[in-house]
Scaffold this active site. Structure first.
Site, PDB file in Angstrom:
ATOM      1  N   GLY A  16      -9.781   4.290  -4.865  1.00  0.00           N
ATOM      2  CA  GLY A  16     -11.196   4.453  -5.201  1.00  0.00           C
ATOM      3  C   GLY A  16     -11.914   3.221  -4.727  1.00  0.00           C
ATOM      4  N   CYS A  30     -15.213   1.054  -0.991  1.00  0.00           N
ATOM      5  CA  CYS A  30     -14.910   0.955   0.444  1.00  0.00           C
ATOM      6  C   CYS A  30     -14.105   2.136   0.986  1.00  0.00           C
ATOM      7  CB  CYS A  30     -14.181  -0.344   0.724  1.00  0.00           C
ATOM      8  SG  CYS A  30     -15.163  -1.777   0.259  1.00  0.00           S
ATOM      9  N   PHE A  44       0.826  -1.214   0.000  1.00  0.00           N
ATOM     10  CA  PHE A  44       0.000   0.000   0.000  1.00  0.00           C
ATOM     11  C   PHE A  44       0.857   1.261   0.000  1.00  0.00           C
ATOM     12  CE2 PHE A  44      -4.585  -0.727   0.131  1.00  0.00           C
ATOM     13  CZ  PHE A  44      -4.543  -2.096  -0.089  1.00  0.00           C
ATOM     14  N   LEU A  45       2.001   1.159  -0.640  1.00  0.00           N
ATOM     15  CA  LEU A  45       2.888   2.308  -0.749  1.00  0.00           C
ATOM     16  C   LEU A  45       3.172   2.572  -2.230  1.00  0.00           C
ATOM     17  CD1 LEU A  45       3.906   3.874   1.699  1.00  0.00           C
ATOM     18  CD2 LEU A  45       6.084   2.703   1.508  1.00  0.00           C
ATOM     19  N   GLY A  55       0.428   6.799  -7.189  1.00  0.00           N
ATOM     20  CA  GLY A  55      -0.249   6.835  -8.483  1.00  0.00           C
ATOM     21  C   GLY A  55      -1.524   7.639  -8.383  1.00  0.00           C
TER      22      GLY A  55
HETATM   23  C1  UGA Z   1     -10.351  -2.469   0.863  1.00  0.00           C
HETATM   24  C2  UGA Z   1      -9.432  -3.050   1.949  1.00  0.00           C
HETATM   25  O1  UGA Z   1      -8.131  -3.283   1.411  1.00  0.00           O
HETATM   26  C3  UGA Z   1      -9.994  -4.365   2.491  1.00  0.00           C
HETATM   27  O2  UGA Z   1      -9.189  -4.843   3.557  1.00  0.00           O
HETATM   28  C4  UGA Z   1     -11.414  -4.108   2.992  1.00  0.00           C
HETATM   29  O3  UGA Z   1     -12.014  -5.297   3.475  1.00  0.00           O
HETATM   30  C5  UGA Z   1     -12.259  -3.558   1.847  1.00  0.00           C
HETATM   31  O4  UGA Z   1     -11.681  -2.334   1.370  1.00  0.00           O
HETATM   32  C6  UGA Z   1     -13.641  -3.289   2.385  1.00  0.00           C
HETATM   33  O5  UGA Z   1     -13.795  -2.410   3.227  1.00  0.00           O
HETATM   34  O6  UGA Z   1     -14.571  -4.047   2.053  1.00  0.00           O
HETATM   35  P1  UGA Z   1     -10.708  -3.011  -1.747  1.00  0.00           P
HETATM   36  O7  UGA Z   1     -11.649  -1.867  -1.770  1.00  0.00           O
HETATM   37  O8  UGA Z   1     -11.091  -4.300  -2.397  1.00  0.00           O
HETATM   38  O9  UGA Z   1     -10.333  -3.399  -0.221  1.00  0.00           O
HETATM   39  O10 UGA Z   1      -9.392  -2.512  -2.456  1.00  0.00           O
HETATM   40  P2  UGA Z   1      -7.864  -2.243  -2.068  1.00  0.00           P
HETATM   41  O11 UGA Z   1      -7.042  -3.370  -2.531  1.00  0.00           O
HETATM   42  O12 UGA Z   1      -7.741  -1.815  -0.659  1.00  0.00           O
HETATM   43  O13 UGA Z   1      -7.556  -0.984  -3.024  1.00  0.00           O
HETATM   44  C7  UGA Z   1      -8.257   0.243  -2.813  1.00  0.00           C
HETATM   45  C8  UGA Z   1      -7.766   1.306  -3.759  1.00  0.00           C
HETATM   46  O14 UGA Z   1      -6.470   1.719  -3.389  1.00  0.00           O
HETATM   47  C9  UGA Z   1      -7.678   0.886  -5.224  1.00  0.00           C
HETATM   48  O15 UGA Z   1      -8.222   1.926  -6.022  1.00  0.00           O
HETATM   49  C10 UGA Z   1      -6.183   0.729  -5.462  1.00  0.00           C
HETATM   50  O16 UGA Z   1      -5.832   0.985  -6.798  1.00  0.00           O
HETATM   51  C11 UGA Z   1      -5.635   1.785  -4.529  1.00  0.00           C
HETATM   52  N1  UGA Z   1      -4.243   1.536  -4.085  1.00  0.00           N
HETATM   53  C12 UGA Z   1      -3.932   0.428  -3.355  1.00  0.00           C
HETATM   54  C13 UGA Z   1      -3.263   2.452  -4.382  1.00  0.00           C
HETATM   55  O17 UGA Z   1      -3.524   3.487  -5.025  1.00  0.00           O
HETATM   56  N2  UGA Z   1      -1.977   2.237  -3.961  1.00  0.00           N
HETATM   57  C14 UGA Z   1      -1.647   1.137  -3.240  1.00  0.00           C
HETATM   58  O18 UGA Z   1      -0.471   0.999  -2.872  1.00  0.00           O
HETATM   59  C15 UGA Z   1      -2.640   0.213  -2.937  1.00  0.00           C
END
Ligand code: UGA
Length: 439
Positions: free
Chosen positions: A263, A266, A255-256, A259
């Protein structure tokens, strides 16, 4: 055990199939008849790797069935899981709890025997206590209709693995060492036997664990995106900065990725609901930083549009722009609050001629933004383009050959919104490569 899963969206459909996989008899319930018909025939109405196979396997085995009847669910289940959505209220930052309340109101009148209702949805702290009272008041079984809170941490794209092999389980209980805990331990016995860490706690803490986890993840992303802003102003490279930070185990590299930011259904709505709840509790100052987290995230979208304008010589009007990616992240067809689509729509508003392509999210994107242009492949989107924008980091895009693509576009200019393509490869093939947070 006989379990019901109420609400068969992302969370519920996954939970139902996974509970069948670990050996339970599961009845899924939803008020949407079309969704239930699809699930009953083994089809999943959204894209999640592996879920359709798992669901079909257990529909075929008879361990997983679906219904629209609360009376049937109440009759069937020893434990009921509530997995309905808690979207952002329209025009307000708080969470809309209509569906969560409706589950209690619809199920409770049918509960004549001791039962456990387990909430899994992401809710504002204080909700479980309110629902527990409501359940005991409306159920003929009275106080024998118990509530527990068991937040879910699954990620889209990894939903099955996150459910079957979670990092941790959290049980929020009305009273310690209750019958509710015994039942939950039975439900999750195969996971607990494998050594999955378990935190048993009160309602409020369980609710807060989920809010805090998503707030932390959002903060981590916005932190590195704030660093990207500083990198842009100083000529530094945020990808190298992030890599160097990641070797410190106290920081870690996940998560670092700098970009276009976060979105989806959640993180954005959860940090807003968390701020709204903190304000109601009189501790709004404790979470003011989340306002900054949200603002940094939104500024990345502005910056992307600005960079696109720069790359097009200062004017977007009439420029052909290919947008690769529509889903909020790869391996998902979810377009809720998708940064990619948000940028595509803004470019179109500025007069650009936009062609969007996504491996899985085309139908959902078309429904949300019917007036955007769409293409049947990344190459078709790129044909005659003045600029290509890489906005969701699907593997398919990283695998494309920049040499071949250079012949398709009008101008070989790549703007990488996810820092996921190899700059040397693209530059080597004659492209101008720009990305967020990098020189
Ligand atoms: C997120 C949480 O990661 C889950 O643990 C949680 O259960 C879920 O929300 C929820 O509340 O139901 P999710 O929405 O599936 O999961 O997606 P993520 O993988 O967290 O990514 C979220 C956003 O962050 C995406 O748009 C992704 O592109 C962005 N992101 C992620 C970044 O811009 N940089 C990163 O390093 C990681």
């Amino acid at each position: 055990m006989r379990l019901t899963v109420i609400g068969t969206g992302y969370l519920g459909a996954t939970h139902a199939a996974c509970m069948a996989e670990i050996g339970h008899e599961v009845l899924g319930l939803d008020v949407q008849t079309e969704r239930i018909a699809a699930l009953q025939s083994g089809r999943v109405p959204f894209y999640e790797p592996g879920l359709e196979d798992l669901l079909a396997k257990h529909v075929a085995s008879g361990r997983l069935r679906f219904t629209t009847s609360y009376a049937e669910a109440a009759e069937f289940g020893e434990v009921h899981f509530s997995c309905v959505g808690t979207p952002q209220k329209s025009g307000e930052p708080g969470a809309d709890l209509r569906h969560v309340d409706a589950v209690v109101d619809s199920l409770a009148p049918h509960l004549h025997h001791p039962t456990l209702l387990v909430g899994k949805s992401t809710v504002p702290v204080g909700t479980a206590e309110r629902l527990a009272e409501r359940l005991a008041r409306l159920a003929p079984a009275g106080a024998d209709a118990q509530l527990a809170w068991n937040p879910e941490f699954l990620r889209e794209g990894f939903a099955i693995d996150d459910t079957l092999r979670p990092d941790r389980l959290v049980f929020g209980l009305g009273t310690p060492d209750s019958a509710a805990e015994t039942l939950l331990r039975q439900v999750y016995a195969p996971l607990l036997d494998r050594g999955t860490p378990l935190v048993t706690t009160d309602f409020a803490t369980a609710e807060l664990v989920k809010a805090a986890a998503n707030a932390f993840l959002a903060t981590k992303i916005s932190f590195i995106n704030a660093m990207a802003e500083v990198c842009e102003a100083s000529g530094a490279d945020v990808t190298q900065l992030s890599r160097a930070l990641s070797y410190d185990p106290r920081i870690g590299g996940r998560f670092l990725n700098a970009g276009l930011g976060f979105g989806g259904g959640c993180l954005p709505k959860d940090i807003r609901a968390f701020m709204a709840r903190a304000a109601e509790l009189g501790v709004d100052q404790a979470l003011t930083f989340l306002h900054e987290v949200d603002a940094i995230n939104m500024r990345r979208r502005d910056r992307m549009v600005e960079l696109a304008r720069e790359q097009c010589g200062g004017d977007l009007l009439g420029r052909r722009i290919a947008v690769w990616g529509a889903a909020f992240k790869p391996d998902s067809d979810d377009v809720r609050d998708s940064p990619a689509l948000n940028v595509a729509a803004r470019l179109q508003l500025h007069g650009a001629d936009v062609a969007v392509y996504d491996p899985k999210a085309m139908d959902n994107a078309r429904k949300m933004y019917p007036s955007l242009g769409y293409a049947a492949s990344p190459t078709e989107a790129a044909q005659g383009a003045d600029l290509v924008l890489h906005l969701t980091e699907w593997q398919e895009f990283a695998d494309l050959d920049p040499v071949l693509l250079a012949d398709e576009v009008a101008h070989p200019r790549m703007l990488d919104g996810r820092n996921a393509l190899d700059p040397q490869r693209w530059r080597g093939a004659g492209w101008t490569y720009r990305a967020l947070g990098r020189p």
